[in-house]
Design an enzyme around this catalytic site. Structure first.
Site, PDB file in Angstrom:
ATOM      1  CE  LYS A   1     -61.474  11.101   7.904  1.00  9.04           C
ATOM      2  NZ  LYS A   1     -62.852  11.418   7.494  1.00  9.04           N
TER       3      LYS A   1
ATOM      4  CG  ASP B   1     -66.477  11.452   9.569  1.00 10.03           C
ATOM      5  OD1 ASP B   1     -66.820  12.436  10.252  1.00 10.03           O
ATOM      6  OD2 ASP B   1     -65.349  11.346   9.051  1.00 10.03           O
TER       7      ASP B   1
ATOM      8  N   GLY C   1     -68.525  12.518  -5.458  1.00 18.59           N
ATOM      9  CA  GLY C   1     -67.289  12.407  -4.697  1.00 18.59           C
ATOM     10  C   GLY C   1     -66.872  10.960  -4.549  1.00 18.59           C
ATOM     11  CB  SER C   2     -64.692   8.762  -5.485  1.00 23.31           C
ATOM     12  OG  SER C   2     -63.655   9.532  -6.090  1.00 23.31           O
ATOM     13  N   GLY C   3     -63.762  10.254  -2.275  1.00 22.71           N
ATOM     14  CA  GLY C   3     -62.675  10.248  -1.309  1.00 22.71           C
ATOM     15  C   GLY C   3     -63.046   9.520  -0.031  1.00 22.71           C
ATOM     16  N   GLY C   4     -62.258   9.751   1.018  1.00 19.49           N
ATOM     17  CA  GLY C   4     -62.464   9.050   2.274  1.00 19.49           C
ATOM     18  C   GLY C   4     -63.797   9.351   2.929  1.00 19.49           C
ATOM     19  CG  MET C   5     -66.882  12.938   4.382  1.00 17.40           C
ATOM     20  SD  MET C   5     -66.951  12.354   6.091  1.00 17.40           S
ATOM     21  CE  MET C   5     -68.532  13.020   6.610  1.00 17.40           C
TER      22      MET C   5
END
Length: 272
Positions: free
Chosen positions: A70, A106, A129-133
């Site tokens: 991404k 998204d 959470g701390s990822g791309g999404m």
């Protein structure tokens, strides 16, 4: 009647480290239902620049981008829509006669769901959470006017980075944190080894006013089940994955299906 693929068929595709079936089933269902001369296929790659170059060179109409591509795709396209620029991450490429424009549906989907559900911007939130999404979700809430909240992430580097980008604070765990809106953007509750786990402690869910779980499979995660049993409003991962896929479909084809057809396509795609 079964559609036939011919020289005029337009190809759409996806690129993912671990290709799934949802997009393929969802998009192809709508192509057939609306008699559109398109076909959709999922791919992965070990040569991202060559794959993106192939989209341009072969006239592939559109491409969904999933992890881990991404952010790396940002430098490979020609222009970037504000939905992707807002979070420096893309999940959709549209090819207009060799010009590749990037979007993030998204982000678009989450912004739309915030409005649809009338979430009050003064609610303190806790986003796990701390990822791309997580970046897409956190920035959507930021741009919707939410100012009070925490990014809850064990990875301090990525957690602090996301907190800085989104304007929220960072914490390694919930501890004594109280939040009106709980948002899970981790694999906790997803089909697999963590499918029976609750993304937040039960007392945190009991104190919250609403819950949002980005996990789409299964749609009824332990967090969503518990929140619903307590009478809390919820937003599910199925809501997100379907809405973002609809926006991709519209970008690729210029056609917006009606709600009844979208529901049929979603049921088909989520039934595998």
């Amino acid at each position: 009647m079964t559609r036939s693929i011919n020289r005029d068929t337009r190809l759409c595709m996806s690129l993912s480290g671990r290709p799934g079936n949802f997009g393929t089933r969802f998009q192809n269902f709508l192509y057939e239902a609306l008699d559109l001369n398109y076909v959709y296929k999922a791919f992965t790659t070990r040569d991202l620049p060559a794959a993106i170059g192939g989209i341009r060179a072969l006239g592939i109409r559109g491409c969904a981008i999933s992890m881990p591509f991404k952010e790396a795709c940002m430098a490979l396209v020609d222009s970037i829509d504000e939905s992707a620029a807002a979070i420096a991450s893309i999940n959709t490429i549209v090819n207009d006669d060799g010009h590749l424009r990037a979007y993030n549906t998204d982000y678009i989907a989450v912004r739309s769901l915030i409005e649809q559900h009338g979430l009050a911007t003064d609610m303190p939130l806790a986003l796990r959470g701390s990822g791309g999404m997580a970046k897409a979700v956190a920035c959507a809430f930021r741009d919707a006017g939410f100012r009070h909240g925490h990014i809850v992430a064990r990875n301090e580097a990525t957690g602090r980075q996301l907190a800085e980008v989104s304007g929220f604070a960072w914490r390694a765990d919930m501890a004594d944190l109280r939040a009106d809106l709980l948002i899970n953007v981790t694999p906790i509750g997803m089909e697999g080894p963590e499918q029976d786990q609750l993304a937040f402690e039960r007392d945190a869910v009991e104190r919250a006013r609403a819950a949002f779980d980005v996990v789409a499979l299964p749609p009824q995660t332990p967090l969503i089940k518990l929140a619903r049993s307590l009478g809390k409003p919820v937003i599910t991962g199925a809501d997100v994955i379907v809405l973002q896929a609809v926006e991709q479909f519209v970008l690729y084809t210029g056609v917006r299906p009606d709600e009844a057809l979208i529901a049929r396509a979603a049921a088909h795609a989520l039934s595998f």
